[in-house]
Design a protein around this motif. Structure first.
Motif, PDB file in Angstrom:
ATOM      1  N   ASP A  17       0.833  -1.212   0.000  1.00  0.00           N
ATOM      2  CA  ASP A  17       0.000   0.000   0.000  1.00  0.00           C
ATOM      3  C   ASP A  17       0.866   1.260   0.000  1.00  0.00           C
ATOM      4  N   LYS A  20       1.495   3.796  -2.945  1.00  0.00           N
ATOM      5  CA  LYS A  20       0.585   4.904  -3.242  1.00  0.00           C
ATOM      6  C   LYS A  20       1.141   6.238  -2.742  1.00  0.00           C
ATOM      7  N   SER A  21       2.171   6.183  -1.918  1.00  0.00           N
ATOM      8  CA  SER A  21       2.759   7.423  -1.392  1.00  0.00           C
ATOM      9  C   SER A  21       4.127   7.723  -1.999  1.00  0.00           C
ATOM     10  N   ARG A  33      -1.048  17.768  -9.619  1.00  0.00           N
ATOM     11  CA  ARG A  33      -0.239  17.085  -8.607  1.00  0.00           C
ATOM     12  C   ARG A  33       0.683  16.081  -9.287  1.00  0.00           C
ATOM     13  N   GLU A  39      -0.540   4.423  -9.124  1.00  0.00           N
ATOM     14  CA  GLU A  39      -1.401   4.769 -10.262  1.00  0.00           C
ATOM     15  C   GLU A  39      -0.617   4.689 -11.579  1.00  0.00           C
TER      16      GLU A  39
ATOM     17  N   VAL B  28      -6.319   5.719   1.841  1.00  0.00           N
ATOM     18  CA  VAL B  28      -5.004   5.111   1.686  1.00  0.00           C
ATOM     19  C   VAL B  28      -4.457   4.814   3.075  1.00  0.00           C
ATOM     20  N   ARG B  33      -5.383  10.690   3.186  1.00  0.00           N
ATOM     21  CA  ARG B  33      -6.179  11.119   2.032  1.00  0.00           C
ATOM     22  C   ARG B  33      -7.019   9.950   1.536  1.00  0.00           C
ATOM     23  N   GLU B  35      -8.455   7.311  -1.284  1.00  0.00           N
ATOM     24  CA  GLU B  35      -7.817   6.530  -2.343  1.00  0.00           C
ATOM     25  C   GLU B  35      -8.470   6.871  -3.679  1.00  0.00           C
ATOM     26  N   ASN B  36      -7.687   6.864  -4.774  1.00  0.00           N
ATOM     27  CA  ASN B  36      -8.329   7.036  -6.074  1.00  0.00           C
ATOM     28  C   ASN B  36      -8.461   5.683  -6.778  1.00  0.00           C
TER      29      ASN B  36
END
Lengths: 202, 202
Positions: A17, A20-21, A33, A39, B28, B33, B35-36
């Motif tokens: 996970d 994602k950062s 951004r 992604e 997340v 924030r 999650e997308n």
């Protein structure tokens, strides 16, 4: 036994996970951004699905997809390095990534950890048609992002059209000559549209 | 011909970038924030890779991966609806998703558009073992995220342990009884740890 595997597998998915950062130097096209590695990996996998017909014949699509889905996990520990970094910076990055692969894939049951580690090495070494295609698309994506953002990352990092061609041409052409031909056209259009940094006068 | 296909394929991949801006109700794990959909789709694909051994025998891993990679694209037009929404809200959402599938997959060359549309329908209908497994993991992921965030989304949306079991149990058990058994244990632990909203006294 099954419970033991579940525990390791869920712990790995939890650790993953963090991807994602991890922020890349590229930017998301429709938002103000930076893009994160998770992604990016998804978009790359989608590109494999959509563009596979342009790869060398006989591409194993499953292995190619699996390769792109895990190729950036090492950046959880090692961080992102821009493709135009110095050789010294890239060598240090490769060393950090080796240690990261050891730790991250080591979270999994041994058979799975070895398999993913081998997939990651395959991607890095670029010796199979699957790795060549995965690596080519990993270069295609930032070019497209720059084309759609009027060269935002190129201009921010002083990257010229010549640098883009020299760095990416061999890798993309090696996997798919028609794909490189298309990228080359887009780079030429981008030059005409002012997507590259303005050169200092001599 | 090849140029025409490239143009359509690259336009589709460009449009797909919008998935990075579609926010889910889940959060997340390692950042403050939401999650997308793009990073969610990546995490789901990774879960398919790691947990495939717990699926019904004979799982086609390639088709399952492709299904999860495209399953949320329709939300570019249709937005996200929480799994615990009312039946009316879900019916309206399904109608928006049908129109979105038409538009988005229609951007591709016809043969590819039809294939992706069929994959999306397969996911929705949950009749094949691949769709059952993909849909099950799509339910597993929010449970794990809640477990790791002390029930952040459950508590924010008033979701009880009973609701989680009733909504997800049949779908996850249908694809993999041992996976549901593990989830059920985690939900029981989450109850003991106060991850669910406190009930009003009667």
């Amino acid at each position: 036994m099954s419970l033991g595997r579940f525990t390791l597998q869920l712990a790995f998915l939890h650790e993953a996970d963090k991807l994602k950062s991890i922020l890349r130097h590229s930017r998301v096209t429709f938002a103000d951004r930076r893009e994160n590695d998770a992604e990016h990996s998804w978009h790359l996998a989608l590109a494999v699905m959509i563009l596979a017909e342009h790869a060398e014949p006989g591409l194993d699509r499953l292995r190619t997809l699996e390769m792109v889905l895990i190729h950036d996990l090492v950046e959880i520990d090692a961080g992102d390095t821009i493709a135009y970094a110095s050789d010294t910076a890239k060598a240090a990055q490769a060393e950090r990534e080796r240690a990261a692969a050891e730790r991250l894939f080591g979270l999994l049951p041994a058979d799975q950890g070895s398999r993913l580690r081998a997939l990651f090495e395959e991607f890095e070494q670029r010796r199979t048609r699957e790795a060549r295609f995965a690596r080519a698309l990993d270069r295609v994506q930032p070019i497209l992002q720059n084309v759609h953002s009027h060269g935002a990352a190129w201009r921010a990092n002083g990257v010229t059209a010549q640098m883009v061609r020299e760095l990416n041409g061999p890798i993309i052409r090696d996997a798919s000559p028609p794909l490189w031909e298309r990228m080359d056209e887009l780079i030429t259009e981008a030059e005409a549209n002012g997507c590259f940094p303005v050169r200092d006068s001599p």
